[in-house]
Design a protein around this motif. Sequence first.
Motif, short mmCIF file in Angstrom:
data_model
loop_
_atom_site.label_atom_id
_atom_site.label_comp_id
_atom_site.label_asym_id
_atom_site.label_seq_id
_atom_site.Cartn_x
_atom_site.Cartn_y
_atom_site.Cartn_z
N GLN A 1 -5.29 6.68 2.42
CA GLN A 1 -4.33 5.66 2.01
C GLN A 1 -2.93 5.98 2.56
O GLN A 1 -2.56 7.15 2.66
CB GLN A 1 -4.27 5.57 0.48
CG GLN A 1 -5.60 5.23 -0.16
CD GLN A 1 -6.14 3.90 0.33
OE1 GLN A 1 -5.48 2.88 0.22
NE2 GLN A 1 -7.36 3.92 0.86
N LYS B 1 0.65 -6.21 4.92
CA LYS B 1 0.79 -4.95 4.21
C LYS B 1 2.17 -4.33 4.49
O LYS B 1 2.49 -4.02 5.62
CB LYS B 1 -0.31 -3.98 4.63
CG LYS B 1 -1.72 -4.51 4.39
CD LYS B 1 -2.76 -3.53 4.91
CE LYS B 1 -4.17 -4.08 4.74
NZ LYS B 1 -5.19 -3.13 5.27
N GLY C 1 -7.22 -1.62 -4.06
CA GLY C 1 -7.88 -2.14 -2.88
C GLY C 1 -8.42 -3.55 -2.99
O GLY C 1 -8.63 -4.22 -1.97
N PRO D 1 0.81 -1.22 0.00
CA PRO D 1 0.00 0.00 0.00
C PRO D 1 0.85 1.27 0.00
O PRO D 1 1.98 1.25 0.48
CB PRO D 1 -0.79 -0.12 1.31
CG PRO D 1 0.03 -1.00 2.19
CD PRO D 1 0.72 -1.96 1.27
N PRO D 2 0.29 2.35 -0.61
CA PRO D 2 -1.04 2.42 -1.20
C PRO D 2 -1.10 1.68 -2.53
O PRO D 2 -0.22 1.83 -3.36
CB PRO D 2 -1.24 3.93 -1.41
CG PRO D 2 0.15 4.44 -1.65
CD PRO D 2 1.03 3.63 -0.74
N THR D 3 -2.16 0.90 -2.69
CA THR D 3 -2.28 0.08 -3.90
C THR D 3 -3.75 -0.22 -4.18
O THR D 3 -4.65 0.26 -3.46
CB THR D 3 -1.46 -1.22 -3.74
OG1 THR D 3 -1.38 -1.87 -5.00
CG2 THR D 3 -2.10 -2.16 -2.72
#
Length: 344
Positions: free
Chosen positions: A317, A119, A104, A100-102
């Motif tokens: 995010q 994560k 969802g 992340p951020p990636t």
Amino acid sequence: MNIKDLIRSNVKALKPYSSARDEFQGDTNNMVFLDANENPFENGVNRYPDPKQRSVKALLSLKKGIPEDNILLGNGSDEVLDLIFRVFCEPNIDNIITLPPTYGMYGVLANINAIENRKIPLTKAFQPNIEAITRAKCYRTKIIFICSPNNPTGNSFAKGKIEYLLKNFDGIVVVDEAYIDFSKSESWTSRLSEFPNLIVTQTLSKAYGMAGIRLGICYASKQIISVLNRIKPPYNVNALTQQKAISQLEQDDVIQKQVEQILKERDILIEKLSEIDYVSKIYPSDANFVLAEVDDATKRYNQLIEKGIVIRNRTTQPGCENCLRLTIGTPDENKILIHTLKSI
């Protein structure tokens, strides 16, 4: 690496469903089909679609230089990703790694399939943190999901970092290339033969403008594609989707002009955003959107909504505090966006 060792035992033992059209192999011209309990009266869609989507795959194979046996099609990329989970991840035992951020849906699919999602946030430069990934993975880590160009940051990941993971991770590396057609980076499909653990996903929803037909594409080794085909629904890509995909894939000149226009408009938007006082940072983009940091993302998002413009507020995010994601629209839509941003 033996890919077979990564596959769930029940999937390896599975006897796949054989549809009526799977069993028949041959010329369909002048044949009388009484095998699938269909309505016999012709209306264009009364017959089941080709379960192997041969015509679409043949066209993709020609365009990409990839054998048809290395291609799987799905009802959108989300179905493809879900199939990958089902093949390789044992519920309540295995885990995956996301960055992340990636996108969802990696996390959503992990929850649906009862898989732990470890994560590992990207670095401040929005690149994979190799050291942290190495510490987080274990012998039950089955998949690392990499979105490049990344959503929502828009940047491509350094090839050396992805290559390191492919060489040093004893599991599957999924490179999601939904936005690759807007990038100058070479697709990882060109290196499938080097890495048996590489899966590349693409889509017709972005550059090809076909979000409404829901067609996702998976490129991988023949062995991986064979297993994915064992568990996919028999008729997962409908006839209308296949027909529309073929029509659009044959319009190379049109698509290329649209991509060039989007890239031109992206440059204009970035230039205009730099003139706005409350925009503090504009991130480099290899996609059809721009991530921009503002003074108060929620405030600006709500102001745009009031003016009839919908964007994405990405402030929740990791690493994206007070960031807005702006999709590149038509020239007229972009002018409206820029005018509104300057007026609020």
